[in-house]
Design a protein around this motif. Structure first.
Motif, PDB file in Angstrom:
ATOM      1  N   LEU B  45       0.848  -1.184   0.000  1.00 15.58           N
ATOM      2  CA  LEU B  45       0.000   0.000   0.000  1.00 15.58           C
ATOM      3  C   LEU B  45       0.879   1.228   0.000  1.00 15.58           C
ATOM      4  O   LEU B  45       1.859   1.290   0.732  1.00 15.58           O
ATOM      5  CB  LEU B  45      -0.865   0.040   1.269  1.00 15.58           C
ATOM      6  N   PHE B  46       0.492   2.198  -0.795  1.00 17.36           N
ATOM      7  CA  PHE B  46       1.168   3.483  -0.707  1.00 17.36           C
ATOM      8  C   PHE B  46       0.455   4.264   0.389  1.00 17.36           C
ATOM      9  O   PHE B  46      -0.709   4.628   0.242  1.00 17.36           O
ATOM     10  CB  PHE B  46       1.106   4.219  -2.033  1.00 17.36           C
ATOM     11  N   TRP B  47       1.137   4.489   1.481  1.00 19.43           N
ATOM     12  CA  TRP B  47       0.459   5.053   2.643  1.00 19.43           C
ATOM     13  C   TRP B  47       0.299   6.542   2.527  1.00 19.43           C
ATOM     14  O   TRP B  47      -0.731   7.101   2.893  1.00 19.43           O
ATOM     15  CB  TRP B  47       1.279   4.695   3.876  1.00 19.43           C
ATOM     16  N   GLY B  48       1.345   7.222   2.062  1.00 17.50           N
ATOM     17  CA  GLY B  48       1.161   8.655   1.935  1.00 17.50           C
ATOM     18  C   GLY B  48       2.485   9.398   1.977  1.00 17.50           C
ATOM     19  O   GLY B  48       3.550   8.838   1.775  1.00 17.50           O
ATOM     20  N   ARG B  49       2.352  10.648   2.253  1.00 11.50           N
ATOM     21  CA  ARG B  49       3.512  11.538   2.181  1.00 11.50           C
ATOM     22  C   ARG B  49       3.497  12.412   3.408  1.00 11.50           C
ATOM     23  O   ARG B  49       2.494  13.055   3.703  1.00 11.50           O
ATOM     24  CB  ARG B  49       3.353  12.372   0.912  1.00 11.50           C
ATOM     25  N   GLN B  61       3.507   0.699   2.847  1.00 14.02           N
ATOM     26  CA  GLN B  61       3.340  -0.394   3.803  1.00 14.02           C
ATOM     27  C   GLN B  61       3.220  -1.696   3.052  1.00 14.02           C
ATOM     28  O   GLN B  61       2.630  -1.763   1.993  1.00 14.02           O
ATOM     29  CB  GLN B  61       2.055  -0.196   4.605  1.00 14.02           C
ATOM     30  N   GLY B  62       3.766  -2.722   3.644  1.00 14.94           N
ATOM     31  CA  GLY B  62       3.644  -4.024   3.025  1.00 14.94           C
ATOM     32  C   GLY B  62       2.804  -4.931   3.907  1.00 14.94           C
ATOM     33  O   GLY B  62       2.977  -4.972   5.116  1.00 14.94           O
ATOM     34  N   LEU B  63       1.895  -5.630   3.273  1.00 11.35           N
ATOM     35  CA  LEU B  63       1.016  -6.530   4.023  1.00 11.35           C
ATOM     36  C   LEU B  63       1.313  -7.960   3.659  1.00 11.35           C
ATOM     37  O   LEU B  63       1.575  -8.283   2.506  1.00 11.35           O
ATOM     38  CB  LEU B  63      -0.443  -6.264   3.679  1.00 11.35           C
ATOM     39  N   ALA B  69      -2.303  -8.560  10.403  1.00  4.88           N
ATOM     40  CA  ALA B  69      -1.007  -8.701  11.073  1.00  4.88           C
ATOM     41  C   ALA B  69      -0.288  -7.366  11.019  1.00  4.88           C
ATOM     42  O   ALA B  69      -0.571  -6.524  10.168  1.00  4.88           O
ATOM     43  CB  ALA B  69      -0.180  -9.775  10.371  1.00  4.88           C
ATOM     44  N   PRO B  70       0.669  -7.150  11.896  1.00  2.49           N
ATOM     45  CA  PRO B  70       1.395  -5.878  11.880  1.00  2.49           C
ATOM     46  C   PRO B  70       2.061  -5.659  10.524  1.00  2.49           C
ATOM     47  O   PRO B  70       2.670  -6.565   9.967  1.00  2.49           O
ATOM     48  CB  PRO B  70       2.451  -6.050  12.973  1.00  2.49           C
ATOM     49  N   ARG B  71       1.923  -4.441  10.045  1.00  2.85           N
ATOM     50  CA  ARG B  71       2.398  -4.168   8.704  1.00  2.85           C
ATOM     51  C   ARG B  71       3.821  -3.632   8.756  1.00  2.85           C
ATOM     52  O   ARG B  71       4.190  -2.935   9.674  1.00  2.85           O
ATOM     53  CB  ARG B  71       1.494  -3.137   8.045  1.00  2.85           C
ATOM     54  N   LYS B  72       4.562  -3.944   7.736  1.00  2.00           N
ATOM     55  CA  LYS B  72       5.915  -3.422   7.662  1.00  2.00           C
ATOM     56  C   LYS B  72       5.859  -2.063   6.971  1.00  2.00           C
ATOM     57  O   LYS B  72       5.148  -1.882   5.996  1.00  2.00           O
ATOM     58  CB  LYS B  72       6.788  -4.354   6.817  1.00  2.00           C
TER      59      LYS B  72
END
Lengths: 632, 261
Positions: B45-49, B61-63, B69-72
């Protein structure tokens, strides 16, 4: 096999137009997935009319009966010959099956609907025999499940149901004899209720009874929902086979839920959709009007073009540059804003217009346009303030007439600082807002200094409605439109910058000493501006200047002295005007904005707040100006 | 927003005014694909800026397979090279909440605080992001479902919310482990569907009114904006599968919210 079953077939033919059934049934039965050579095939043999369903022995599970219904209508010619042969050959079916499936889609619907109505109350064979349409399965269903008719109307692929049955009864099918299969399902069902006299050639074996019972159980209607498991499973498998999702077994339960929900949603759809989509259509209509407006007037187009060129900015071009910086509203929204601005310039006499920006609100947003009217096309005068003042005077007089015992307060509120004239200072531009492109533009009232002063002290969200009250402390004099206007003024004054030299003052001499209002108001683009290197612009802020007048702590751009002074004092002030010219230049360049403008402005505010109004100077005192020079 | 549908998502979320420039967009598309391959994430996911004074941080973020589960978290300064942000301990979380102010844009910048030790900006970015994510990452109801075995999966039969559902705050959940679910009364719990309603809904967020919900494009798009963390935008096109959230902001909490409403 045919011979033995022929009488029965005849019976069946009466009920179903039937001829087509056989090939269908053969095909359906022979579907590759169900490898068993269906005994269901024998159903094909049914072509002959069958008088007594009851006479048939039981074969409970003739899915083909379902399959038959769609087949009934069209298939006439094919009937007899393929029937005996085809069922035996599972291989033949796959290809014809596919088109058969699709064809079935159309007729079954109509069949179902027609069949349901007459059949509703009559689960028994007699009406079936009378009805010439293919409806065997429907009476079958009704006999089995009480409230089931509506179910059948929703079965998309009855023939597939037939296959379902096949799968359930795989093991048993092989043992079934053709005679048995030829009987219709309904017949077999009836057999349950009315033990068939005579007709059945084969006494029902234990296996057959078990199958029959199993199917009867599956067809039992749920007391809660009126569904039965048989139909539900057939619907689900139909849907899966149509859509062919990946890893269907993992989402099986979800599909089941969806199929159940689909039963209910259809009835409400017709009503609900209308209401929900109305706002969508309204906005779409308005925006369509936006797109069309350009083509309306043909005659005056040349004249309008000239004006339009001056007035309307190239919004798309600016948007492109902003997009390079990562700021922007998206292409189609920008285009709609452009069209809305064009509509604004068409309806109002506007000299120059600019897309100022978008302000987000809680319920709705504001799109703001900064507009400069043409000379002499000014807006209405504000007479309201005068009226208010008169009222205040009247009230004070009334109080005086009361008993003298009450102590009178000598407090006189400081005179309200008058707002600046239009086209000057904070009211230099007029602002129009709308909630969405396509909605009508609303003009914002001019801003008064008191509003700016209080707007600096409060922090509120915008709701999106211009008439909403602003409840705050200190109380804001006005409603949301005034607050919006005040914020716009503050933002413009604080953040509109340009590279050094881009704008220059108008070349009119002799004005420098006169100004009663201070500051040179008009500026224009510098035609000799050659641009500054990007590196210079980025590295230091000294190459950027504000081109909008700063708003003093008083709330105005040009100082207004609210204290009455003698004429003598005023003369003294005139002498200091020479200094003020120098100060004006400073003022225009004020100081380069600091990081995001915050620290420097606050510093300036502090200076002004410490400024003592009783001096009556129009401009800053010279020592302060000199100290400010450092900032450049 | 999902890296697979990045362009469409950016277009839909552009109503807030902050977006990405074309060069960043293009580099994001390719670099996120590589990140997915290298780290073997199920979804990126592109979380933002996060806007800094000198430079901006781009966060992704990687799922893994289990959505809850906790995201990286990964960050980048130029949208091409991504680095994992180090996980934060609780002390650091406490520390970073004390250090206020804007981000600089330099991961090695050290904040000084009189009471505590210096806080590295990289860690601060991470904790800020975690805090914001826990507070305001949203998922529409029905987009994820919980299997009896435990892990949460993307619901492939999710067809989107209907229009009437899309306007209600109760159809959106926080994308995190539920905190308030256990506090619900039994009566409320009886109405919940355990496979779909296993996260906190937005309805009971404190302070009330900290979400602004708007329909744009005439009911074709519903946009939720957080007022507590200004810059978080969530969009969803009703009756379609498109939804996502992106944060573009300074990373500061809006402490004045109760006064501004």
């Amino acid at each position: 096999m045919e011979d033995s079953t022929s009488p029965k077939q005849e019976k069946e033919n009466q009920e179903e137009l039937g001829e087509t059934r056989r090939p269908w049934e053969g095909k359906t039965a022979a579907s590759p997935q169900y490898s068993e050579p269906e005994s269901s095939e024998p159903l094909e043999a049914k072509q002959g009319p069958e008088t007594g369903r009851q006479s048939r022995s039981s074969r409970p599970w003739s899915p083909q009966s379902r399959a038959k219904t769609p087949l009934g209508g069209p298939a006439g010619p094919e009937t007899s010959s393929p029937a005996p042969v085809s069922p035996r050959e599972p291989s033949s079916s796959p290809s014809p099956l596919a088109p058969a499936r699709q064809d079935l889609a159309a007729p079954p619907q109509s069949d179902r609907t027609t069949s349901v109505i007459p059949e509703a109350g009559t689960p028994y064979p007699d009406p079936l025999e009378q009805s010439s349409d293919k409806r065997e399965s429907t009476p079958h269903h009704t006999s089995q499940s009480e409230g089931n008719t509506f179910q059948q109307s929703q079965q998309p692929k009855p023939h597939l149901c037939g296959r379902r049955d096949v799968s359930y009864n795989n093991a048993k099918q092989k043992e079934l004899r053709f005679d048995v299969f030829q009987e219709e399902d309904s017949n077999s069902d009836y057999d349950l209720q009315q033990p068939a006299p005579g007709g059945s050639e084969v006494a029902p074996s234990m296996l057959e009874i078990t199958i029959q019972n199993a199917k009867a159980y599956l067809l039992k209607t749920s007391s809660n929902s009126g569904f039965n498991l048989y139909d539900h499973l057939s619907n689900m498998l139909t849907k899966i086979l149509n859509e062919r999702p990946e890893n269907a077994v993992d989402i099986f339960e979800n599909i089941s839920q969806d199929v159940k929900m689909a039963h209910f949603s259809k009835k409400f759809d017709a009503l609900q959709n209308e209401n929900e989509l109305l706002p969508t259509y309204e906005i779409a209509e308005k925006q369509k009007a936006l797109f069309l407006q350009g083509h309306l007037e043909g005659v005056d187009q040349e004249l309008e073009d000239e004006i339009a060129e001056n007035a309307l900015p190239n919004v798309m071009e600016s948007a492109f540059y902003f997009e390079q910086a990562g700021v922007g509203l998206g292409t189609d929204e920008t285009y709609r804003i452009f069209l809305a601005l064009k509509q604004l310039t068409d309806t109002h006499p506007i000299q120059r217009c600019r897309f100022w920006g978008k302000i987000l609100g809680l319920e709705m947003n504001y799109i703001v346009a900064e507009v400069e009217f043409r000379e002499g096309e000014d807006e209405e005068e504000v007479e309201e303030e005068d009226v208010a003042e008169e009222r205040d005077n009247g009230e004070s007089e009334a109080h005086e007439d009361e008993e003298d015992e009450l102590p009178k307060s000598f407090y006189k509120a400081p005179q309200a600082i008058p707002k600046e004239e239009s086209r000057t200072g904070a009211n230099k531009y007029v602002y129009f807002v709308c909630n969405e492109p396509g909605r009508p533009w609303v003009k914002l009232p001019p801003v008064i200094p008191a509003q700016i002063v209080i707007a600096r002290k409060i922090k509120k969200f915008f709701t999106g409605r211009l008439d909403a009250p602003i409840i705050s402390y200190p109380p804001f004099p006005g409603n949301e439109s005034n607050y919006l206007r005040a914020q716009i003024a503050r933002i413009s004054a604080g953040t509109h910058v340009s590279p050094l030299g881009f704008y220059q003052f108008g070349e009119e001499e002799g004005e420098e000493e006169e100004e009663a209002e201070g500051g040179r108001n008009s500026f224009e683009e510098n035609p000799d501006f050659e641009g500054i290197q990007v590196i210079d612009l980025v590295e230091s802020l000294s190459n950027w200047v504000h081109h909008v007048q700063h708003i003093l702590s008083q709330g105005r751009c040009n100082w207004f002295n609210s204290i009455q002074k003698n004429e003598e004092e005023e003369e003294e002030e005139d002498e200091e005007k020479d200094d003020s010219d120098y100060i004006e230049q400073e003022r225009f360049r004020i100081y380069p904005p600091g990081q995001h403008g915050y620290p420097q402005i606050s510093f300036h505010n502090m200076l002004l707040q410490s400024f003592n109004p009783t001096f009556g100077l129009e401009h800053m005192p010279s020592p302060m100006a000199k100290s400010l020079k450092i900032s450049t | 927003m999902d890296a697979d549908s990045l362009l469409l998502s950016l277009e839909l979320a552009s109503g807030s005014g902050q977006g990405l420039s074309p060069d960043r967009r293009a580099s994001l598309l390719t670099s996120l694909m590589l990140v997915k391959r290298d780290y073997r994430y199920d979804r990126v996911l592109f979380w933002g800026r996060i806007l800094g004074l000198v430079a901006d941080y781009y966060i992704a973020q990687g799922l893994s397979e289990d959505q809850l589960a906790p995201r990286k978290t990964l960050y980048s300064l130029n949208c091409t090279e991504w680095s994992l942000l180090p996980p934060a301990t609780e002390e650091m979380v406490a520390q970073s909440s004390v250090v206020k102010g804007r981000f600089m844009g330099d991961p090695s910048y050290e904040y000084e605080h009189t009471e505590l030790q210096k806080v590295n900006e990289g860690e601060k970015v991470f904790e800020e992001e975690i805090v914001i994510d826990k507070a305001v990452a949203i998922i529409p109801r029905g987009a994820l479902f919980k299997t009896p075995f435990g892990p949460t999966h993307v619901n492939r039969t999710f067809e989107g919310l209907s229009l009437s559902e899309a306007k209600k705050l109760s159809s959106y959940f926080h994308f995190r482990e539920p905190v308030e679910l256990k506090n619900k009364t039994l009566l409320e719990k009886a109405d919940l569907d355990p496979s779909l309603d296993f996260m906190d809904s937005l309805e009971h967020d404190i302070p009330k009114g900290s979400w602004s919900i708007q329909m744009e494009r005439g009911n074709a798009l519903v946009v939720l904006r957080s007022l507590l963390w200004p810059g978080l935008t969530f969009y969803h096109a009703p009756r379609t599968k498109n939804y996502g959230y992106v944060y573009v902001g300074t990373g500061e909490k809006n402490m004045d919210l109760p006064f501004m409403l």
